[in-house]
Every structure is written in C-alpha cells, then in structure tokens.
Design a protein around this motif. Structure first.
Motif, PDB file in Angstrom:
ATOM      1  N   LYS A   1       0.658 -42.933 -30.540  1.00 32.63           N
ATOM      2  CA  LYS A   1       1.948 -42.244 -30.467  1.00 32.63           C
ATOM      3  C   LYS A   1       1.847 -41.016 -29.567  1.00 32.63           C
ATOM      4  CE  LYS A   1       4.044 -43.721 -34.761  1.00 32.63           C
ATOM      5  NZ  LYS A   1       4.618 -43.309 -36.031  1.00 32.63           N
ATOM      6  N   GLY A   2       0.728 -40.314 -29.643  1.00 30.02           N
ATOM      7  CA  GLY A   2       0.542 -39.139 -28.801  1.00 30.02           C
ATOM      8  C   GLY A   2       0.498 -39.477 -27.318  1.00 30.02           C
ATOM      9  N   ASN A   3      -0.180 -40.557 -26.989  1.00 26.53           N
ATOM     10  CA  ASN A   3      -0.276 -40.946 -25.579  1.00 26.53           C
ATOM     11  C   ASN A   3       0.967 -41.660 -25.063  1.00 26.53           C
ATOM     12  OD1 ASN A   3      -2.719 -39.783 -24.928  1.00 26.53           O
ATOM     13  ND2 ASN A   3      -3.904 -41.557 -25.558  1.00 26.53           N
ATOM     14  N   LEU A   4       1.833 -42.111 -25.974  1.00 25.88           N
ATOM     15  CA  LEU A   4       3.085 -42.734 -25.541  1.00 25.88           C
ATOM     16  C   LEU A   4       3.924 -41.752 -24.718  1.00 25.88           C
ATOM     17  CD1 LEU A   4       4.943 -45.210 -25.594  1.00 25.88           C
ATOM     18  CD2 LEU A   4       5.861 -44.354 -27.761  1.00 25.88           C
ATOM     19  N   ARG A   5       3.732 -40.461 -24.959  1.00 26.39           N
ATOM     20  CA  ARG A   5       4.487 -39.450 -24.215  1.00 26.39           C
ATOM     21  C   ARG A   5       4.243 -39.532 -22.716  1.00 26.39           C
ATOM     22  NH1 ARG A   5       0.593 -35.898 -22.867  1.00 26.39           N
ATOM     23  NH2 ARG A   5      -1.047 -35.508 -24.349  1.00 26.39           N
TER      24      ARG A   5
ATOM     25  N   ALA B   1       2.450 -42.206  -9.542  1.00 25.54           N
ATOM     26  CA  ALA B   1       2.514 -41.321 -10.709  1.00 25.54           C
ATOM     27  C   ALA B   1       2.895 -42.108 -11.968  1.00 25.54           C
ATOM     28  CB  ALA B   1       3.504 -40.187 -10.461  1.00 25.54           C
ATOM     29  N   ALA B   2       3.852 -43.017 -11.845  1.00 29.88           N
ATOM     30  CA  ALA B   2       4.234 -43.844 -12.992  1.00 29.88           C
ATOM     31  C   ALA B   2       3.088 -44.762 -13.400  1.00 29.88           C
ATOM     32  CB  ALA B   2       5.487 -44.669 -12.659  1.00 29.88           C
ATOM     33  N   ARG B   3       2.398 -45.323 -12.432  1.00 28.44           N
ATOM     34  CA  ARG B   3       1.252 -46.198 -12.724  1.00 28.44           C
ATOM     35  C   ARG B   3       0.167 -45.432 -13.481  1.00 28.44           C
ATOM     36  NH1 ARG B   3       1.491 -48.326  -7.999  1.00 28.44           N
ATOM     37  NH2 ARG B   3      -0.019 -46.973  -7.017  1.00 28.44           N
ATOM     38  N   LEU B   4      -0.091 -44.190 -13.069  1.00 26.01           N
ATOM     39  CA  LEU B   4      -1.097 -43.374 -13.760  1.00 26.01           C
ATOM     40  C   LEU B   4      -0.667 -43.043 -15.182  1.00 26.01           C
ATOM     41  CD1 LEU B   4      -2.164 -40.975 -10.860  1.00 26.01           C
ATOM     42  CD2 LEU B   4      -3.507 -42.843 -11.860  1.00 26.01           C
ATOM     43  N   ALA B   5       0.620 -42.743 -15.374  1.00 29.02           N
ATOM     44  CA  ALA B   5       1.119 -42.463 -16.727  1.00 29.02           C
ATOM     45  C   ALA B   5       0.966 -43.694 -17.616  1.00 29.02           C
ATOM     46  CB  ALA B   5       2.579 -42.024 -16.663  1.00 29.02           C
ATOM     47  N   CYS B   6       1.310 -44.852 -17.078  1.00 27.55           N
ATOM     48  CA  CYS B   6       1.157 -46.097 -17.845  1.00 27.55           C
ATOM     49  C   CYS B   6      -0.318 -46.363 -18.144  1.00 27.55           C
ATOM     50  CB  CYS B   6       1.775 -47.268 -17.078  1.00 27.55           C
ATOM     51  SG  CYS B   6       3.581 -47.212 -16.985  1.00 27.55           S
ATOM     52  N   ALA B   7      -1.172 -46.119 -17.168  1.00 27.78           N
ATOM     53  CA  ALA B   7      -2.614 -46.354 -17.357  1.00 27.78           C
ATOM     54  C   ALA B   7      -3.178 -45.477 -18.466  1.00 27.78           C
ATOM     55  CB  ALA B   7      -3.359 -46.118 -16.051  1.00 27.78           C
ATOM     56  N   LYS B   8      -2.737 -44.225 -18.555  1.00 32.57           N
ATOM     57  CA  LYS B   8      -3.220 -43.324 -19.611  1.00 32.57           C
ATOM     58  C   LYS B   8      -2.861 -43.883 -20.984  1.00 32.57           C
ATOM     59  CE  LYS B   8      -3.124 -39.092 -16.912  1.00 32.57           C
ATOM     60  NZ  LYS B   8      -2.435 -37.807 -16.689  1.00 32.57           N
ATOM     61  N   TYR B   9      -1.629 -44.338 -21.121  1.00 33.47           N
ATOM     62  CA  TYR B   9      -1.220 -44.907 -22.404  1.00 33.47           C
ATOM     63  C   TYR B   9      -1.932 -46.232 -22.660  1.00 33.47           C
ATOM     64  CZ  TYR B   9       1.425 -47.249 -26.006  1.00 33.47           C
ATOM     65  OH  TYR B   9       1.758 -47.932 -27.143  1.00 33.47           O
ATOM     66  N   ASN B  10      -1.949 -47.103 -21.667  1.00 39.04           N
ATOM     67  CA  ASN B  10      -2.531 -48.431 -21.848  1.00 39.04           C
ATOM     68  C   ASN B  10      -4.019 -48.369 -22.178  1.00 39.04           C
ATOM     69  OD1 ASN B  10      -0.071 -49.710 -21.408  1.00 39.04           O
ATOM     70  ND2 ASN B  10      -0.394 -49.807 -19.202  1.00 39.04           N
ATOM     71  N   ALA B  11      -4.726 -47.360 -21.653  1.00 42.33           N
ATOM     72  CA  ALA B  11      -6.161 -47.213 -21.929  1.00 42.33           C
ATOM     73  C   ALA B  11      -6.419 -46.747 -23.363  1.00 42.33           C
ATOM     74  CB  ALA B  11      -6.789 -46.236 -20.946  1.00 42.33           C
ATOM     75  N   HIS B  12      -5.518 -45.921 -23.887  1.00 40.71           N
ATOM     76  CA  HIS B  12      -5.688 -45.363 -25.236  1.00 40.71           C
ATOM     77  C   HIS B  12      -4.322 -45.302 -25.927  1.00 40.71           C
ATOM     78  CE1 HIS B  12      -9.804 -44.317 -24.306  1.00 40.71           C
ATOM     79  NE2 HIS B  12      -9.385 -43.803 -23.178  1.00 40.71           N
ATOM     80  N   PRO B  13      -3.790 -46.460 -26.333  1.00 42.67           N
ATOM     81  CA  PRO B  13      -2.450 -46.471 -26.927  1.00 42.67           C
ATOM     82  C   PRO B  13      -2.411 -45.728 -28.260  1.00 42.67           C
ATOM     83  CG  PRO B  13      -3.438 -48.654 -27.007  1.00 42.67           C
ATOM     84  CD  PRO B  13      -4.377 -47.790 -26.248  1.00 42.67           C
TER      85      PRO B  13
END
Length: 174
Positions: free
Chosen positions: A44-48, A30-42
């Motif tokens: 401020k909104g995706n930092l959440r 779950a943490a890896r997926l959250a990081c992947a979402k941000y890392n794919a499209h960094p």
C-alpha cells in the motif's frame, strides 16, 4: 491552436502529436520508473508511486505488473480492482467508473498511429479516450481499443478485442 504548443499539450487536447518527442519520452520514462518501484515491492505504501501519477483515483487495488504511459490521464472510481500485468496506454483519458474489475493481462490502448507509413515513421500519433462505466467486469487478456465506451454493468469476455462501444448490461465476448 498555437504553433508553439508542446507535444504534451497537443496530446492532452486530443490533437495529433509526435510520440517520439523528447519531453514525452521523459514523461513515459518517469511513469515506467514509478510503476517499476511499485511492481518490485508491491505494498500500500509503494502504491503511491503509481497513484501520484493519476489524475484522479478512489479506493483501488492494483496488482503487480501494472504499466502506464503517463498516468496523468487516468481517472479511477471507487472500489476498483486491476489484476496482474495490466497495461494502460493513457495518451488520452482513461476513465474507470466505480466497482470495475479488470482481469489479468488486460490492456487499454488510447493511442493509435496513422495508416500512412511516412507519418508513422515521423512519430505522428493520435489518441482517443476510453470510458468504462460502473460495475464493469473486463476478463483477462482483453484489449480495449482507442475511443471505446463500455456501459454500466457490461461484461467483456476473456481475450476479447473490443473494437466498438459496448452498451449497458451487454456481454461482449469478442
């Protein structure tokens, strides 16, 4: 200690835990997926996606490439900057004070493994917290090992492997 504690509860209490436990593997996924979402499209909104994992955070910038094990044991102060491709293995608490700068590719490791091969093969792990004081600068590629405390205003040199506590105002070049 109760025999029916989950591995997650054991981990959070600083006890030996089984790192290959199914619940822990799912939490890391779950943490890896959250990081992947941000890392794919960094943005401020995706930092959440990452910060909602954290136990606590102030104002911060996290550049893409960030990875963490769980996020739930990460505490970040105000005005912190985490550069590209940093890794926080947070089986124990990772605490960053205020005004911390972390260079690209720095890794913070709280988790460790037994020296006994059979215990390692069985998945046994243990973790010790990392505490980083205020106004600390950690150079690119530095590695902070389990149980380390870095004092206020310290500087950790690029590519240093920090194997002992670092005092306030100290320059640790590794």
């Amino acid at each position: 200690m109760s025999d029916n504690q989950t591995e997650f509860e054991k981990m959070r209490q600083g006890l030996a835990f089984n790192g290959i436990d199914t619940d822990l593997r799912l939490r890391r996924e779950a943490a890896r997926l959250a990081c992947a979402k941000y890392n794919a499209h960094p943005s401020k909104g995706n930092l959440r996606h990452i910060t909602r994992l954290f136990a606590q955070f102030g104002s911060l910038v996290i550049e893409p490439g960030f990875q963490c094990d769980y996020g739930t044991q990460i505490h970040i102060g105000e005005r912190c900057y985490i550069n590209f491709n940093c890794v926080f293995l947070d089986s124990a608490q990772i605490t960053l004070g205020d005004d911390v700068l972390i260079g690209p590719g720095a890794h913070l490791y709280t988790v460790d493994h037994p020296r006994d091969a059979l215990a390692r093969a069985a998945g046994e792990c243990h973790a010790k917290p990392i505490v980083i004081g205020d106004k600390v600068w950690i150079g690119g590629g530095a590695k902070i090992l389990p149980g380390i405390t870095i004092g206020n205003n310290a500087i950790i040199g690029a590519n240093a492997v920090v194997t002992r506590d670092v005092a306030d105002h100290e320059r640790y070049l590794g």
